[in-house]
Design a protein around this motif. Structure first.
Motif, short mmCIF file in Angstrom:
data_model
loop_
_atom_site.label_atom_id
_atom_site.label_comp_id
_atom_site.label_asym_id
_atom_site.label_seq_id
_atom_site.Cartn_x
_atom_site.Cartn_y
_atom_site.Cartn_z
N PRO A 1 0.84 -1.21 0.00
CA PRO A 1 0.00 0.00 0.00
C PRO A 1 0.87 1.26 0.00
CG PRO A 1 0.14 -0.87 2.21
CD PRO A 1 0.91 -1.83 1.34
N HIS A 2 1.64 1.44 -1.05
CA HIS A 2 2.67 2.46 -1.11
C HIS A 2 2.13 3.86 -0.80
CE1 HIS A 2 6.25 4.59 -2.46
NE2 HIS A 2 5.52 5.27 -3.32
N SER A 3 1.02 4.24 -1.44
CA SER A 3 0.48 5.60 -1.25
C SER A 3 -0.02 5.82 0.17
CB SER A 3 -0.65 5.85 -2.25
OG SER A 3 -0.16 5.83 -3.57
N MET A 4 -0.67 4.81 0.73
CA MET A 4 -1.17 4.92 2.10
C MET A 4 0.00 5.03 3.08
SD MET A 4 -3.88 5.10 4.02
CE MET A 4 -5.23 4.47 3.01
N ASN A 5 1.05 4.25 2.84
CA ASN A 5 2.23 4.33 3.71
C ASN A 5 2.80 5.74 3.73
OD1 ASN A 5 1.97 1.60 4.13
ND2 ASN A 5 3.67 1.01 2.82
N LYS A 6 2.94 6.34 2.56
CA LYS A 6 3.52 7.68 2.46
C LYS A 6 2.65 8.70 3.18
CE LYS A 6 5.29 9.29 -1.25
NZ LYS A 6 5.47 9.72 -2.67
N LEU A 7 1.33 8.57 3.04
CA LEU A 7 0.44 9.53 3.68
C LEU A 7 0.52 9.44 5.20
CD1 LEU A 7 -1.75 11.71 3.34
CD2 LEU A 7 -3.45 9.87 3.38
N LEU A 8 0.48 8.22 5.74
CA LEU A 8 0.54 8.07 7.19
C LEU A 8 1.89 8.54 7.74
CD1 LEU A 8 -1.24 4.62 7.66
CD2 LEU A 8 -2.17 6.90 8.09
N ASP A 9 2.96 8.29 7.00
CA ASP A 9 4.27 8.80 7.41
C ASP A 9 4.26 10.33 7.47
OD1 ASP A 9 5.37 6.29 7.67
OD2 ASP A 9 6.42 6.33 5.74
#
Length: 247
Positions: A152-160
């Motif tokens: 879930p690349h995009s979700m990971n970046k957003l939560l970071d």
């Protein structure tokens, strides 16, 4: 020594969040009134930190899991095995009052902006099969294939980005901190280890490890050092008094 103990606990990478860090920093700094996607941001954070959903699950959950055809919010849902992190379905409890408020606000926002909506009365006009969350472009979050798995690349970046904006990254908070916070809060509210295992999908050993990471769980050690410091001060005061009588 007590301050050193707290500093060490706060620097542990992936540690759970304290209550004030969750609400006064992570939620507050990413969900302000001037934040266009504040309703989405708040629901994302709370589903992770209060309900225990992982990044891949946040990416793939759909509207129908959380809202009935009559338009009512569900308080307990079952994550299907197709999207659950380990491939095993598990129940998720959504009865936390702030979480329910966040759902209501987010659904109103989707309907107001006609995002993933259909012209029908069921599900309050929302497309039941559409992903619950949209990215900053109001589209479904992107994923990446990694061999036989999906990231879930995009979700990971957003939560970071949420964590960094709240100035918590340098204090040991990571995405895994969110699910670990859920474990700690469930335990503090009286949930048994078995209940936590069922709801989060963690093993008993993992749950014990998470609880020991929580610096509040270190309070017996903290209290021991605190009491030792107080006793030292009392001994010094007593010695000073005796010295006055000895002169």
């Amino acid at each position: 020594m007590t301050q050193l103990l707290l500093k060490i606990a706060l620097k542990v990478e992936g540690r759970p969040l304290s209550n004030s860090e969750l609400w006064d920093q992570l939620v507050s700094r990413n969900c302000g009134r001037n934040t266009e996607l504040r309703h989405r941001n708040k629901l994302l954070i709370l589903l992770a930190a209060v309900a225990g959903l992982r990044e891949i699950e946040l990416t793939f959950v759909t509207n129908r899991l959380f809202i009935s055809p009559e338009g009512e919010l569900n308080e307990i849902v079952v994550l299907p095995e197709q999207i659950a992190r380990d491939g095993f379905e598990r129940p998720i409890v959504l009865s936390h009052p702030e979480l329910m408020k966040a759902f209501e606000a987010y659904f109103r926002w989707l309907i107001k902006n006609k995002i993933n909506c259909y012209p029908h009365k069921h599900y309050n006009g929302l497309d039941p099969n559409a992903p619950l969350f949209v990215d900053d472009s109001l589209k479904a979050f992107n994923t990446q294939s990694r061999g036989n798995s999906i990231s879930p690349h995009s979700m990971n970046k957003l939560l970071d980005s949420f964590i960094k904006k709240a100035n918590l990254w340098d204090n040991g908070v990571r995405r895994i901190s969110l699910i670990r916070t859920c474990v700690v809060e469930m335990y503090r509210n009286g949930a048994s280890t078995t209940d936590i295992m069922i709801i989060t999908g963690f093993s008993e050993e993992s749950i014990k490890h998470i609880l020991t990471m929580d610096y509040v769980q270190l309070s017996p050690i903290y209290d021991w050092f605190e009491q030792r410091a107080e006793l030292k001060l009392k001994r010094l005061e007593s010695f000073k008094k005796r010295r006055r009588f000895m002169l």
